[in-house]
Write a protein that holds these residues in place. Structure first.
Motif, PDB file in Angstrom:
ATOM      1  N   TYR A  25       0.984  -1.026  -0.012  1.00 49.79           N
ATOM      2  CA  TYR A  25      -0.033   0.090  -0.084  1.00 49.79           C
ATOM      3  C   TYR A  25       0.787   1.125   0.008  1.00 49.79           C
ATOM      4  O   TYR A  25       1.688   1.382   0.804  1.00 49.79           O
ATOM      5  N   ALA A  26       0.897   2.051  -0.916  1.00 51.71           N
ATOM      6  CA  ALA A  26       1.457   3.410  -0.945  1.00 51.71           C
ATOM      7  C   ALA A  26       0.466   4.461  -1.301  1.00 51.71           C
ATOM      8  O   ALA A  26      -0.315   4.662  -2.145  1.00 51.71           O
ATOM      9  N   ALA A  27       0.956   5.580  -0.425  1.00 49.56           N
ATOM     10  CA  ALA A  27      -0.227   6.794  -0.395  1.00 49.56           C
ATOM     11  C   ALA A  27       0.594   8.024  -0.449  1.00 49.56           C
ATOM     12  O   ALA A  27       1.761   8.124  -0.083  1.00 49.56           O
ATOM     13  N   GLN A  34      -2.215   3.779  -3.901  1.00 47.75           N
ATOM     14  CA  GLN A  34      -2.176   2.496  -5.068  1.00 47.75           C
ATOM     15  C   GLN A  34      -1.685   1.452  -4.066  1.00 47.75           C
ATOM     16  O   GLN A  34      -0.911   1.487  -3.443  1.00 47.75           O
ATOM     17  N   THR A  35      -2.518   0.217  -4.571  1.00 51.57           N
ATOM     18  CA  THR A  35      -2.002  -0.927  -4.033  1.00 51.57           C
ATOM     19  C   THR A  35      -1.372  -1.963  -5.313  1.00 51.57           C
ATOM     20  O   THR A  35      -1.550  -2.071  -6.173  1.00 51.57           O
ATOM     21  N   PRO A  41      -7.134  -4.852  -0.134  1.00 50.24           N
ATOM     22  CA  PRO A  41      -6.568  -6.248   0.435  1.00 50.24           C
ATOM     23  C   PRO A  41      -7.438  -7.355   0.311  1.00 50.24           C
ATOM     24  O   PRO A  41      -7.123  -8.398   0.479  1.00 50.24           O
ATOM     25  N   ILE A  42      -8.538  -7.213  -0.646  1.00 48.60           N
ATOM     26  CA  ILE A  42      -9.274  -8.135  -0.969  1.00 48.60           C
ATOM     27  C   ILE A  42      -8.530  -9.313  -1.850  1.00 48.60           C
ATOM     28  O   ILE A  42      -8.753 -10.578  -1.701  1.00 48.60           O
ATOM     29  N   ARG A  43      -7.689  -8.846  -2.753  1.00 48.83           N
ATOM     30  CA  ARG A  43      -6.705  -9.535  -3.488  1.00 48.83           C
ATOM     31  C   ARG A  43      -5.392  -9.147  -2.912  1.00 48.83           C
ATOM     32  O   ARG A  43      -4.989  -8.193  -2.323  1.00 48.83           O
ATOM     33  N   ASP A  44      -4.414 -10.303  -3.116  1.00 51.91           N
ATOM     34  CA  ASP A  44      -2.980 -10.445  -2.445  1.00 51.91           C
ATOM     35  C   ASP A  44      -2.264 -11.064  -3.151  1.00 51.91           C
ATOM     36  O   ASP A  44      -2.317 -11.742  -4.207  1.00 51.91           O
TER      37      ASP A  44
END
Length: 409
Positions: A25-27, A34-35, A41-44
């Motif tokens: 996770y980058a903010a 953006q993830t 976090p639904i996908r990983d």
């Protein structure tokens, strides 16, 4: 906020047998983020900690069919995947001639093809009737060195090769234009192949059926290509058997132009000009002009014969009748003073063929009578007609069809 920065981190050690799930996770200061992966976090992302238990997977391994190639050289390729990587020094091809001992050779990685490549090499060269069995084995890069073996494949060196009897699919063919299996008429078995299996072929069309295999005749003394066929080609339309040594430049080996033959006959084409060639391709091609269409070309039981004498025979057709009603475009068109109209009747019955002008007025009744099932034609003489556009209409049974013709004087 840092632009184009690189950040790093470490996941602490995990117990053996654990599947680790993580995301990034980058903010930015303005709240945009953006993830990785998208949707976290639904996908990983995941990875497994522990001893590798996944063996290599062999896919797209060449299956060599029966062949007239008696050179002893049989190239093949394989796709091999593994989660840790393939031990490229352990990709072995094992092969056996008849009941002899298995020999082995290593396949090498081809970065251009992105495949493992190699082949079977038999010395001395095999003879007709010899059987070859082969399989592939490989290890991965894990500490355990997991091993995978492919299924055992086999092929026979033959002097009479059945290329296709069309009792299955069309996997052996490059199909352009719509060739399909037909049960309407056939020389043997229950089906044949036709360029327009649901009706007549189209005007101004090209239909190509190219065999995917390249046949090696470099060590043969004689060769023939044989096939059973029956055909109905409208005037000016052409059916060809074509041969190539590179799959690009083609030479006509047999040509049919505007021909009709409802009886199944066996065509035999001498391949003597291609003896010594390591790759001989062949294809069937039908081309139509804009004037007429017809039932087309039926093919069955295609074979290649090498180093053997050929005997040509024939069989009676299962049916000598058209499979459906059809009214063909008159030929020539435009015309002056004569033109021919062809029509097809699958059943006997009353037939009406009439000529109309642009206003829909009846100009002439060409046929109003009983006709037997079959292929018929009628000649139209325009001596008493004025130049212009006309329509001709066929009525037979429940079938009705109208076409346009042009008279130029």
């Amino acid at each position: 906020m840092l632009l184009d920065s690189i950040s790093s981190g470490a996941i602490p050690p995990q117990p053996s047998g654990t599947t680790v799930h993580y995301f990034i996770y980058a903010a930015q200061d303005n709240g945009f983020f953006q993830t990785s992966p998208a949707g976290a976090p639904i996908r990983d992302h995941t990875f497994y900690v522990g001893t590798d238990i996944t063996p290599p997977v062999i896919s797209a391994f060449t299956e060599i069919g029966n062949t007239v190639n008696n050179t002893g050289l049989y190239p093949l390729t394989a796709d091999i995947f593994d989660n840790l990587g393939v031990d490229t020094g352990t990709v072995y091809l094992h092969f056996q001639l008849n009941d002899g001992v298995f020999d082995s050779t290593i396949l090498s990685w081809d970065p251009g093809e992105q495949k493992f490549t190699g082949g079977i090499s038999l010395q001395p060269a095999p003879s007709d009737g010899d059987e070859v069995r082969y399989f592939l084995s490989v290890h991965d890069l894990s500490a355990a060195g997991h091993r995978t073996e492919s299924a055992v494949h086999e092929f026979v060196i033959v002097n009479e090769l059945l290329v296709d009897d069309f009792e299955g699919g069309l996997d052996q063919w490059i199909n352009i234009g719509g060739w399909g299996v037909s049960s309407y008429s056939h020389a043997g078995g229950a089906s044949s192949i036709n360029e327009s299996p649901t009706g007549v072929y189209e005007d101004n069309a090209e239909y190509i059926l190219e065999n995917r295999s390249a046949h090696n005749l470099s060590n043969r003394q004689s060769a023939y290509l044989a096939f059973w066929h029956t055909y109905l080609l409208a005037s000016g339309d052409t059916a060809r058997l074509e041969i190539s040594t590179d799959g690009t430049t083609w030479q006509a080996a047999k040509v049919l132009v505007g021909s009709v033959n409802y009886a199944w006959n066996r065509a035999v084409v001498d391949l003597g000009d291609y003896i010594g060639m390591p790759a001989v391709h062949f294809r069937f091609r039908l081309t139509s002009n804009g004037s007429n269409s017809a039932d087309g070309w039926y093919l069955d039981d295609i074979t290649i014969h090498v180093d053997t004498a050929m005997v040509v025979t024939a069989v009676e057709p299962q049916t000598g009748l058209p499979r459906e009603y059809a009214l063909l475009q008159n030929y020539p068109n435009p015309f002056n003073p004569l033109t021919t109209i062809e029509y097809h009747l699958p059943r006997s019955g009353e037939v009406r063929l009439r000529l109309y002008n642009l206003r829909g007025q009846l100009v002439q009744t060409l046929i109003d009578d009983f006709r037997a099932a079959g292929v018929h034609s009628v000649a139209l003489n325009s001596d008493r007609l004025a130049s212009g556009v006309y329509f001709y209409r066929l009525e037979a049974g429940d079938f009705t069809r109208t076409r346009k013709m042009v008279l130029l004087k």
